[in-house]
Enzyme design. Structure first.
Site, PDB file in Angstrom:
ATOM      1  N   LYS A  48       0.808  -1.224   0.000  1.00  0.00           N
ATOM      2  CA  LYS A  48       0.000   0.000   0.000  1.00  0.00           C
ATOM      3  C   LYS A  48       0.844   1.277   0.000  1.00  0.00           C
ATOM      4  CE  LYS A  48      -3.979  -1.997  -0.218  1.00  0.00           C
ATOM      5  NZ  LYS A  48      -4.872  -1.855  -1.360  1.00  0.00           N
TER       6      LYS A  48
HETATM    7  N1  PMP Z   1      -3.488  -8.221   1.186  1.00  0.00           N
HETATM    8  C1  PMP Z   1      -3.572  -7.291   2.134  1.00  0.00           C
HETATM    9  C2  PMP Z   1      -3.007  -7.592   3.475  1.00  0.00           C
HETATM   10  C3  PMP Z   1      -4.186  -6.063   1.884  1.00  0.00           C
HETATM   11  O1  PMP Z   1      -4.271  -5.127   2.853  1.00  0.00           O
HETATM   12  C4  PMP Z   1      -4.735  -5.833   0.607  1.00  0.00           C
HETATM   13  C5  PMP Z   1      -5.426  -4.550   0.333  1.00  0.00           C
HETATM   14  N2  PMP Z   1      -6.776  -4.462   0.707  1.00  0.00           N
HETATM   15  C6  PMP Z   1      -4.636  -6.845  -0.367  1.00  0.00           C
HETATM   16  C7  PMP Z   1      -3.996  -8.015  -0.040  1.00  0.00           C
HETATM   17  C8  PMP Z   1      -5.225  -6.717  -1.742  1.00  0.00           C
HETATM   18  O2  PMP Z   1      -4.641  -5.719  -2.523  1.00  0.00           O
HETATM   19  P1  PMP Z   1      -5.540  -4.826  -3.452  1.00  0.00           P
HETATM   20  O3  PMP Z   1      -6.378  -3.949  -2.564  1.00  0.00           O
HETATM   21  O4  PMP Z   1      -4.589  -4.043  -4.277  1.00  0.00           O
HETATM   22  O5  PMP Z   1      -6.420  -5.726  -4.262  1.00  0.00           O
END
Ligand code: PMP
Length: 346
Positions: A48
């Site tokens: 993130k």
């Molecule tokens: N794994 C974790 C621990 C996350 O915080 C997130 C984000 N919500 C994701 C996977 C998935 O990534 P994305 O939001 O880019 O689909």
């Protein structure tokens, strides 16, 4: 990157360029070579960081943000931490509206990183003025010059990964990647990375990972939003009870669903076999590989890249707590040994 000899101007110069680490044991019974993109090497310990930095810098370029302005978001998770970190370095206020379900540890972590946190009641409808969506919206509307990150519906979330994660993986695999496996929450990671990779080679297979209890897989297959698919589950960060605008379903070839229990055991197995202490969704993504591997998805010469989004330390009171595992009923006879591996000397 503005660095020489591993000396950096500030922590933000460390965002991105995470390593690919070969998986040597956990996938060894399947054909092909498996590599993890280990995102906890970002300074905020998750993928993130990429979207927080990218979205804020885009707002700066458009002249929306000036020093002292405010960044608003609705998450106690990794995105909140990353926005707080970027805000410190760039001199912005960070306001996070979070659910009262968020653990005190998480709220403390965000406060430590300088964020102003509004804790909103968890069990109110999204349109209730007390919900974290509405609180964030109101703060954003009231503060001139504020930016609402809105990661689930922001196309810049996809662009961030299109410009960083995708090119990095292409370069690191010297164009030899055949499969990408990634959990889909907002969908930003998989959509942006896949878009870049498919432009280089349309034959690369893009596999999304979804949770039982989420609407995403069925929507991908039928383009139908089916509320009957929705029920509570424990993995945080993947799956959703709505269709995120930040997911480009057209670049994803298939979705695999994984259970809370299998993903939890696989996360623990990654630590024990590969020495990588990563989060619950890394377990989920690797569990999806196991399921596909059993079905004969991978063949000799394949190069499979799996995204490991964050670090294990964020899950100490969950997946990496034996008590939590026991409380969920995840320690059956087969896994009893793990539950009894601590010996107390009296
Ligand atoms: N794994 C974790 C621990 C996350 O915080 C997130 C984000 N919500 C994701 C996977 C998935 O990534 P994305 O939001 O880019 O689909």
């Amino acid at each position: 990157m503005k660095h020489r000899n591993q000396v950096f101007d500030n922590v933000l110069d460390l965002v991105g360029n995470t390593p690919l680490v070969k998986l040597n044991k956990i996938t060894s019974k399947f054909e092909g070579e498996f590599y993890a993109k280990v995102e906890c090497f970002n300074p905020g310990q998750s993928s993130k960081d990429r979207i927080a930095l990218y979205i804020i810098e885009q707002a700066e370029k458009k002249g929306i943000l000036k020093p002292g302005d405010t960044i608003v978001e609705t998450t106690s998770g990794n995105t909140g931490f990353s926005i707080a970190m970027v805000s410190i370095i760039k001199g912005y206020e960070c306001v996070l509206a979070v659910s009262s379900k968020s653990s005190p540890d998480k709220i403390d972590m965000l406060r430590t990183m300088g964020a102003k946190v509004y804790v909103c009641p968890a069990h109110v409808k999204a349109d209730d003025p007390r919900s974290y969506y509405q609180v964030a919206k109101r703060i954003h509307q009231e503060l001139k010059g504020s930016v609402y990150i809105n990661q689930y519906f922001n196309q810049l979330n996809i662009d961030a990964h299109y410009h960083s994660t995708g090119p990095e993986i292409w370069k690191q695999t010297e164009g030899e990647i055949t499969h990408l496996v990634a959990c889909s929450g907002t969908g930003g990671t998989i959509s942006g990375t896949a878009k870049y990779l498919k432009q280089q080679n349309p034959n690369i297979k893009i596999i999304g990972v979804d949770a039982f209890g989420s609407v995403i897989k069925k929507y991908h297959e039928t383009r139908e939003f089916d509320p009957k698919e929705i029920y509570p589950y424990r993995i945080e960060g993947l799956g959703k009870n709505l269709i995120p605008g930040a997911t480009n379903f057209d670049v994803i070839d298939l979705f695999v669903k994984v259970t809370d229990e299998d993903s939890a055991h696989t996360a623990r197995e990654i630590a024990k076999t590969e020495g990588l202490f990563v989060g619950y969704t890394s377990g989920a993504a690797t569990q999806a590989i196991k399921q596909l591997g059993e079905q004969g998805e991978f063949k000799k010469g394949d190069k499979i890249v799996v995204i490991y989004p964050d670090h294990g330390s964020r899950y100490m009171s969950k997946v990496y707590s034996d008590k939590w595992m026991k409380d969920q009923g995840f320690f059956d006879t087969e896994n009893q040994e793990a539950a009894e591996s601590i010996q107390y000397i009296k």
